[in-house]
Motif scaffolding. Structure first.
Motif, PDB file in Angstrom:
ATOM      1  N   ASP A   1      -4.962   2.697  -8.935  1.00  0.00           N
ATOM      2  CA  ASP A   1      -5.462   2.644  -7.566  1.00  0.00           C
ATOM      3  C   ASP A   1      -4.256   2.408  -6.671  1.00  0.00           C
ATOM      4  N   ILE A   2      -3.888   3.374  -5.860  1.00  0.00           N
ATOM      5  CA  ILE A   2      -2.736   3.231  -4.972  1.00  0.00           C
ATOM      6  C   ILE A   2      -3.234   3.052  -3.544  1.00  0.00           C
ATOM      7  N   ARG A   3      -2.726   2.023  -2.890  1.00  0.00           N
ATOM      8  CA  ARG A   3      -3.098   1.718  -1.514  1.00  0.00           C
ATOM      9  C   ARG A   3      -1.833   1.623  -0.683  1.00  0.00           C
ATOM     10  N   ILE A   4      -1.913   2.086   0.544  1.00  0.00           N
ATOM     11  CA  ILE A   4      -0.708   2.208   1.376  1.00  0.00           C
ATOM     12  C   ILE A   4      -0.931   1.524   2.720  1.00  0.00           C
ATOM     13  N   LEU A   5       0.049   0.732   3.121  1.00  0.00           N
ATOM     14  CA  LEU A   5       0.090   0.163   4.465  1.00  0.00           C
ATOM     15  C   LEU A   5       0.954   1.081   5.317  1.00  0.00           C
ATOM     16  N   ALA A   6       0.314   1.870   6.164  1.00  0.00           N
ATOM     17  CA  ALA A   6       1.018   2.829   7.014  1.00  0.00           C
ATOM     18  C   ALA A   6       1.334   2.199   8.363  1.00  0.00           C
TER      19      ALA A   6
ATOM     20  N   ALA B   1      -1.303  -7.269   1.098  1.00  0.00           N
ATOM     21  CA  ALA B   1      -0.838  -7.640  -0.238  1.00  0.00           C
ATOM     22  C   ALA B   1      -1.922  -8.321  -1.061  1.00  0.00           C
ATOM     23  N   GLU B   2      -2.821  -9.003  -0.409  1.00  0.00           N
ATOM     24  CA  GLU B   2      -3.886  -9.700  -1.134  1.00  0.00           C
ATOM     25  C   GLU B   2      -4.903  -8.742  -1.748  1.00  0.00           C
ATOM     26  N   THR B   3      -4.815  -7.453  -1.411  1.00  0.00           N
ATOM     27  CA  THR B   3      -5.749  -6.463  -1.964  1.00  0.00           C
ATOM     28  C   THR B   3      -5.167  -5.691  -3.136  1.00  0.00           C
ATOM     29  N   VAL B   4      -3.900  -6.010  -3.541  1.00  0.00           N
ATOM     30  CA  VAL B   4      -3.233  -5.221  -4.573  1.00  0.00           C
ATOM     31  C   VAL B   4      -2.648  -6.148  -5.646  1.00  0.00           C
ATOM     32  N   ASP B   5      -2.191  -5.532  -6.746  1.00  0.00           N
ATOM     33  CA  ASP B   5      -1.609  -6.298  -7.851  1.00  0.00           C
ATOM     34  C   ASP B   5      -0.088  -6.374  -7.782  1.00  0.00           C
ATOM     35  N   VAL B   6       0.542  -5.414  -7.136  1.00  0.00           N
ATOM     36  CA  VAL B   6       1.995  -5.390  -7.023  1.00  0.00           C
ATOM     37  C   VAL B   6       2.370  -4.661  -5.739  1.00  0.00           C
ATOM     38  N   ILE B   7       3.451  -5.096  -5.117  1.00  0.00           N
ATOM     39  CA  ILE B   7       3.935  -4.481  -3.874  1.00  0.00           C
ATOM     40  C   ILE B   7       5.223  -3.721  -4.149  1.00  0.00           C
ATOM     41  N   THR B   8       5.304  -2.501  -3.614  1.00  0.00           N
ATOM     42  CA  THR B   8       6.547  -1.743  -3.603  1.00  0.00           C
ATOM     43  C   THR B   8       6.661  -1.037  -2.254  1.00  0.00           C
ATOM     44  N   PHE B   9       7.618  -0.110  -2.129  1.00  0.00           N
ATOM     45  CA  PHE B   9       7.986   0.338  -0.786  1.00  0.00           C
ATOM     46  C   PHE B   9       8.262   1.835  -0.695  1.00  0.00           C
ATOM     47  N   ASP B  10       8.035   2.339   0.523  1.00  0.00           N
ATOM     48  CA  ASP B  10       8.421   3.681   0.934  1.00  0.00           C
ATOM     49  C   ASP B  10       9.770   3.637   1.664  1.00  0.00           C
ATOM     50  N   HIS B  11      10.186   2.457   2.098  1.00  0.00           N
ATOM     51  CA  HIS B  11      11.453   2.265   2.803  1.00  0.00           C
ATOM     52  C   HIS B  11      11.936   0.835   2.559  1.00  0.00           C
ATOM     53  N   GLU B  12      13.165   0.528   3.051  1.00  0.00           N
ATOM     54  CA  GLU B  12      13.752  -0.789   2.787  1.00  0.00           C
ATOM     55  C   GLU B  12      13.700  -1.745   3.972  1.00  0.00           C
ATOM     56  N   HIS B  13      12.834  -1.538   4.933  1.00  0.00           N
ATOM     57  CA  HIS B  13      12.947  -2.248   6.198  1.00  0.00           C
ATOM     58  C   HIS B  13      12.065  -3.486   6.343  1.00  0.00           C
TER      59      HIS B  13
ATOM     60  N   LEU C   1      -3.637  10.013   3.006  1.00  0.00           N
ATOM     61  CA  LEU C   1      -4.633  10.172   1.949  1.00  0.00           C
ATOM     62  C   LEU C   1      -4.952   8.860   1.241  1.00  0.00           C
ATOM     63  N   ALA C   2      -3.970   7.956   1.186  1.00  0.00           N
ATOM     64  CA  ALA C   2      -4.181   6.680   0.494  1.00  0.00           C
ATOM     65  C   ALA C   2      -3.931   5.483   1.398  1.00  0.00           C
ATOM     66  N   ALA C   3      -3.875   5.711   2.709  1.00  0.00           N
ATOM     67  CA  ALA C   3      -3.614   4.609   3.637  1.00  0.00           C
ATOM     68  C   ALA C   3      -4.882   3.791   3.835  1.00  0.00           C
ATOM     69  N   THR C   4      -4.916   2.617   3.223  1.00  0.00           N
ATOM     70  CA  THR C   4      -6.078   1.730   3.354  1.00  0.00           C
ATOM     71  C   THR C   4      -5.888   0.712   4.468  1.00  0.00           C
ATOM     72  N   ALA C   5      -4.681   0.648   5.027  1.00  0.00           N
ATOM     73  CA  ALA C   5      -4.403  -0.273   6.129  1.00  0.00           C
ATOM     74  C   ALA C   5      -3.358   0.351   7.036  1.00  0.00           C
ATOM     75  N   VAL C   6      -3.433   0.010   8.306  1.00  0.00           N
ATOM     76  CA  VAL C   6      -2.463   0.472   9.289  1.00  0.00           C
ATOM     77  C   VAL C   6      -1.989  -0.751  10.068  1.00  0.00           C
ATOM     78  N   GLY C   7      -0.674  -0.917  10.149  1.00  0.00           N
ATOM     79  CA  GLY C   7      -0.174  -2.071  10.878  1.00  0.00           C
ATOM     80  C   GLY C   7       1.326  -2.200  10.786  1.00  0.00           C
ATOM     81  N   ASP C   8       1.838  -3.273  11.361  1.00  0.00           N
ATOM     82  CA  ASP C   8       3.272  -3.512  11.487  1.00  0.00           C
ATOM     83  C   ASP C   8       3.788  -4.235  10.237  1.00  0.00           C
ATOM     84  N   TYR C   9       4.685  -3.598   9.508  1.00  0.00           N
ATOM     85  CA  TYR C   9       5.239  -4.207   8.298  1.00  0.00           C
ATOM     86  C   TYR C   9       6.149  -5.397   8.610  1.00  0.00           C
ATOM     87  N   ARG C  10       6.443  -5.616   9.895  1.00  0.00           N
ATOM     88  CA  ARG C  10       7.257  -6.765  10.293  1.00  0.00           C
ATOM     89  C   ARG C  10       6.408  -7.982  10.664  1.00  0.00           C
TER      90      ARG C  10
END
Length: 378
Positions: A27-32, A59-71, A41-50
């Protein structure tokens, strides 16, 4: 229970993690960052990563966090870790991809070859570096630059006056990174992947071609690289991944200089443009490998399907209509080409997709890739 991977960032790299996640039953979920991004297609949340609350809620909805960018700011990632949420790569490693001065300091410390460099805080220090290095240098903002942004060649300290003024206005005592203007024969990239328990694998070193600071083409494996070049590139990347404790995919951008040095240019701790060829040219793509790595699963083989694979970026796209409008003509003319569409609005210079072609004749493979990409560019 299904394992859930959370990706912060909704760009094309997150988009291209979706197919291997589906294949692995994840199950892949994306914070866009905003609605309608490439990975919608998999964006379950939209908001500011800062924003800490936004990232924590995701993060509380997933088992592990990774990234599309380093920011993502390090304090936010440390808070996730403090709450027991796995973060890969972790903030200690990611720091060296976020801050170019810190990266240069660390690589110099561990003996990895890098260009001559200095951290400069004013015009006088920059002028001194220029005088010691042939009168020309590359100046970089230490944070936030990519695809040629935040990079300029300078031959006089006056050419950096605006950047030094910004440092003064910031009031936090920052510095700029200045490096020797490397006389390079070509640019290379070495990708490796490492899982938390320590297993590490490498793909073949590739040659990258830049256009206006943006990757235009990738040749895999890099021509004329067998032996010393391939061995050095792989050893450099393995050393960096292991010493920094990187988890996931690590891309090491390299210069092969005219005096036969191999120098590290940049680091990226996530899938990278130089690895897109692995989707169609390799046993395990960088996107599948990244998911395996962040979940601490055994890593896949990295052998090539064919003698050569060439990736050509689609830059800008058509001036009217969409990439899909060009499919019929492009696919009929080039039936061996694999097209990857990022779902982005065309814009001059923007990466909106890429094509991959594999085969035994490098000239023919390169021709097919360039010709196919041309169908989508005006």
């Amino acid at each position: 229970m299904m394992v859930t991977v959370g990706v912060i960032g909704g760009g094309q790299l997150a988009r291209m993690m979706i197919p291997p996640a589906v294949n692995l039953g994840l199950d892949i979920r994306i914070l866009a960052e905003q609605e309608g991004m490439s990975a919608a297609l998999a964006a379950t949340a939209v908001g500011d990563y800062r924003d800490l609350d936004t990232v924590l809620a995701f993060a509380e909805t997933v088992d592990v966090i990774t990234f599309d960018h380093e920011h993502v700011p390090a304090p936010i990632l440390r808070e996730l870790q403090a709450r027991g949420i796995p973060v890969h790569p972790g903030p200690d490693a990611l720091h060296f991809a976020q801050d170019k001065i810190a990266m240069r300091e660390k690589l110099s410390e561990i003996g990895v070859p890098v260009p001559e460099w200095a951290a400069v805080t004013d015009a006088e220090e920059l002028a001194a570096f220029l005088a010691d290095n042939g009168g020309a240098a590359v100046l970089k903002t230490p944070r936030g630059g990519y695809d040629g942004k935040g990079v300029r060649v300078v031959r006089s300290a006056d050419e950096a006056a605006d950047w030094f003024a910004t440092l003064d206005e910031d009031g936090r005592g920052g510095a700029l990174l200045v490096e020797e203007l490397v006389d390079f024969r070509r640019e290379l990239a070495q990708l490796v992947a490492r899982r938390p328990s320590g297993q590490i694998v490498a793909w073949p070193v590739v040659e990258t071609v830049q256009k206006d600071g943006v990757c235009s083409e990738v040749f895999a494996p890099a021509p004329r690289s067998a032996g010393r070049v391939a061995e050095m590139a792989e050893q450099i990347a393995l050393t960096i991944a292991e010493t920094l404790g990187v988890t996931g995919v690590l891309a090491v951008e390299l210069f092969e200089t005219t005096d036969d040095r191999i120098l590290v240019n940049e680091l990226a701790m996530r899938p990278h443009n130089s690895g897109h060829w692995t989707q169609d040219g390799c046993t395990t793509s960088q996107f599948e490998q990244h998911l395996r790595a962040v979940l601490d699963l055994p890593l896949g083989a990295t052998g090539c399907h064919d003698d050569h694979t060439v990736m050509a970026n689609i830059l800008g796209g058509p001036t009217e209509g969409t990439l899909a409008d060009r499919y019929a003509a492009a696919l009929e003319a080039h039936p061996t080409v694999k097209v990857h569409n990022y779902g982005k609005e065309p814009r001059p210079g923007r990466k909106v997709g890429h094509v991959n072609v594999s085969g035994s004749d490098l000239d023919e493979v390169a021709y097919q890739a360039r010709a196919a990409a041309a169908f989508f560019q005006d």
